[in-house]
Design a protein around this motif. Sequence first.
Motif, mmCIF file in Angstrom:
data_model
loop_
_atom_site.group_PDB
_atom_site.id
_atom_site.type_symbol
_atom_site.label_atom_id
_atom_site.label_comp_id
_atom_site.label_asym_id
_atom_site.label_seq_id
_atom_site.Cartn_x
_atom_site.Cartn_y
_atom_site.Cartn_z
ATOM 1 N N ALA A 74 -16.206 -58.580 3.688
ATOM 2 C CA ALA A 74 -16.010 -57.564 4.722
ATOM 3 C C ALA A 74 -17.281 -56.756 4.959
ATOM 4 O O ALA A 74 -17.505 -56.249 6.063
ATOM 5 C CB ALA A 74 -14.868 -56.644 4.333
ATOM 6 N N LYS A 75 -18.100 -56.645 3.922
ATOM 7 C CA LYS A 75 -19.352 -55.882 4.031
ATOM 8 C C LYS A 75 -20.573 -56.778 4.164
ATOM 9 O O LYS A 75 -21.705 -56.287 4.171
ATOM 10 C CB LYS A 75 -19.522 -54.977 2.808
ATOM 11 C CG LYS A 75 -18.461 -53.901 2.689
ATOM 12 C CD LYS A 75 -18.733 -53.009 1.474
ATOM 13 C CE LYS A 75 -17.692 -51.903 1.387
ATOM 14 N NZ LYS A 75 -17.937 -51.032 0.205
ATOM 15 N N ASN A 76 -20.352 -58.090 4.234
ATOM 16 C CA ASN A 76 -21.474 -59.040 4.297
ATOM 17 C C ASN A 76 -22.481 -58.801 3.175
ATOM 18 O O ASN A 76 -23.704 -58.865 3.389
ATOM 19 C CB ASN A 76 -22.192 -58.952 5.653
ATOM 20 C CG ASN A 76 -21.459 -59.679 6.750
ATOM 21 O OD1 ASN A 76 -20.316 -60.107 6.579
ATOM 22 N ND2 ASN A 76 -22.086 -59.803 7.900
ATOM 23 N N THR A 77 -21.976 -58.537 1.996
ATOM 24 C CA THR A 77 -22.841 -58.160 0.885
ATOM 25 C C THR A 77 -22.576 -59.001 -0.353
ATOM 26 O O THR A 77 -21.421 -59.218 -0.727
ATOM 27 C CB THR A 77 -22.668 -56.670 0.543
ATOM 28 O OG1 THR A 77 -22.951 -55.880 1.709
ATOM 29 C CG2 THR A 77 -23.616 -56.259 -0.570
ATOM 30 N N LEU A 78 -23.658 -59.435 -0.968
ATOM 31 C CA LEU A 78 -23.632 -60.151 -2.240
ATOM 32 C C LEU A 78 -24.156 -59.203 -3.307
ATOM 33 O O LEU A 78 -25.104 -58.451 -3.063
ATOM 34 C CB LEU A 78 -24.529 -61.382 -2.155
ATOM 35 C CG LEU A 78 -24.627 -62.268 -3.390
ATOM 36 C CD1 LEU A 78 -23.334 -63.065 -3.567
ATOM 37 C CD2 LEU A 78 -25.820 -63.208 -3.287
#
Length: 123
Positions: A74-78
């Motif tokens: 949802a946050k496009n975060t790894l």
Amino acid sequence: QVHLVESGGGWVQTGGSLTLSCVASGSTFSRYCMAWFRQAPGEERERVARFDSDGTITGADSVSGRFRISRDNAKNTLYLRLDRVKPEDSAMYYCATTDFKRCNWSDGWYKYWGQGTQVTVSS
């Protein structure tokens, strides 16, 4: 064009913790594999952890039980959580992605790379 930006690096004492982040833009983040690599000065780039789009997680033996990869689609975060760090964990840490759902350990597999975030572990 996919753009990756890492953050969260810094100085940490041996045994301490850090959390690295990698924000992706320009692609449908959830569809593709994501991975973390690292490279120390004078050394070859080294695998750290990878996260396939189906949720399969694989970590390198060198960080087993100490590092944890996760992703928030949802946050496009790894993320990469580093615990119980050692001086040999000092390196530039890079996130990477490609146009495939499955990851592998070959860094040639990855088409897009971030600029890196430096982690330095003091003894």
